[in-house]
Design a protein around this motif. Structure first.
Motif, mmCIF file in Angstrom:
data_model
loop_
_atom_site.group_PDB
_atom_site.id
_atom_site.type_symbol
_atom_site.label_atom_id
_atom_site.label_comp_id
_atom_site.label_asym_id
_atom_site.label_seq_id
_atom_site.Cartn_x
_atom_site.Cartn_y
_atom_site.Cartn_z
ATOM 1 N N GLU A 140 0.826 -1.208 0.000
ATOM 2 C CA GLU A 140 0.000 0.000 0.000
ATOM 3 C C GLU A 140 0.862 1.260 0.000
ATOM 4 O O GLU A 140 0.353 2.361 -0.140
ATOM 5 N N GLU A 141 2.167 1.058 0.149
ATOM 6 C CA GLU A 141 3.077 2.203 0.194
ATOM 7 C C GLU A 141 3.513 2.662 -1.190
ATOM 8 O O GLU A 141 4.281 3.613 -1.307
ATOM 9 N N ALA A 142 3.018 1.999 -2.231
ATOM 10 C CA ALA A 142 3.396 2.399 -3.590
ATOM 11 C C ALA A 142 2.870 3.803 -3.876
ATOM 12 O O ALA A 142 1.798 4.195 -3.404
ATOM 13 N N GLN A 179 -6.097 5.586 -5.397
ATOM 14 C CA GLN A 179 -5.424 4.562 -4.596
ATOM 15 C C GLN A 179 -6.219 3.254 -4.532
ATOM 16 O O GLN A 179 -5.679 2.187 -4.773
ATOM 17 N N GLN A 180 -7.513 3.334 -4.200
ATOM 18 C CA GLN A 180 -8.318 2.123 -4.049
ATOM 19 C C GLN A 180 -8.445 1.373 -5.371
ATOM 20 O O GLN A 180 -8.292 0.157 -5.422
ATOM 21 N N ARG A 181 -8.653 2.081 -6.465
ATOM 22 C CA ARG A 181 -8.772 1.425 -7.766
ATOM 23 C C ARG A 181 -7.441 0.767 -8.149
ATOM 24 O O ARG A 181 -7.403 -0.334 -8.675
ATOM 25 N N TRP A 182 -6.329 1.461 -7.865
ATOM 26 C CA TRP A 182 -5.005 0.905 -8.149
ATOM 27 C C TRP A 182 -4.788 -0.374 -7.338
ATOM 28 O O TRP A 182 -4.312 -1.380 -7.883
ATOM 29 N N ILE A 212 -4.172 -6.200 -6.924
ATOM 30 C CA ILE A 212 -4.547 -7.456 -6.263
ATOM 31 C C ILE A 212 -5.059 -8.445 -7.300
ATOM 32 O O ILE A 212 -4.696 -9.629 -7.278
ATOM 33 N N ASP A 213 -5.879 -7.990 -8.228
ATOM 34 C CA ASP A 213 -6.388 -8.862 -9.290
ATOM 35 C C ASP A 213 -5.243 -9.389 -10.153
ATOM 36 O O ASP A 213 -5.165 -10.578 -10.461
#
Length: 154
Positions: free
Chosen positions: A44-46, A54-57, A62-63
């Motif tokens: 999450e630190e990317a 952020q959430q979409r990334w 994850i997918d």
């Protein structure tokens, strides 16, 4: 005093170092008849330029990681057991150590990138931090380590 290894956690970042360490994890799981857990942590630190993205990334990463795990690990059993494949978001060191504790992992297998000097100092080492924080043994596999040589059955 015998050693029982029933659950092995292999952590991967999909690098060549991780692929090398995977061979050790699979060999050990087969040798001990252990359940192999394979964990990838999306950091999450990317850096994401816009916070609203952020959430979409994270969801996209994850997918992508889940698909890559299916390719790298496949569906074949290891150690006579189905392989547990997990992808989650967070700080890699924290998530690896937490997962190991929550799932009563007996051994963590993790690859190292072999960085030294200033690069190691600046970037740090996830493997090194896991070794210090994990409550179970950790096998670190350097990318230039020798390979297991299996003896022929008698």
């Amino acid at each position: 005093m015998g050693v029982t290894i029933g659950r092995i956690l292999f952590t991967t970042d999909f690098s060549e170092s991780a692929r090398h360490a995977q061979q050790y994890a699979v060999t050990l799981a087969n040798s001990f008849g252990a359940t192999l857990h394979v964990l990838h942590v999306v950091s999450e630190e990317a850096f994401v330029p816009a916070p609203e993205l952020q959430q979409r990334w994270l969801e996209t990463e994850i997918d992508r990681a889940r698909k890559q795990l299916r390719v790298d690990v496949g569906g074949a059993p290891v150690g006579g057991q189905p392989v547990v494949q997990v992808t989650q978001a967070g700080h890699p060191v924290h998530e690896i150590v937490k997962y190991a504790a929550e799932h009563e992992i007996d051994l963590i297998v993790i690859g190292t990138h072999g960085r030294t000097g200033l690069s190691q100092l600046i970037i740090g080492s996830i493997a090194e931090k896991v070794v210090r924080l994990a409550t179970c043994p950790v096998l670190t596999v350097h990318p230039s380590d020798h390979q297991f040589v299996m003896a022929a059955p008698p």
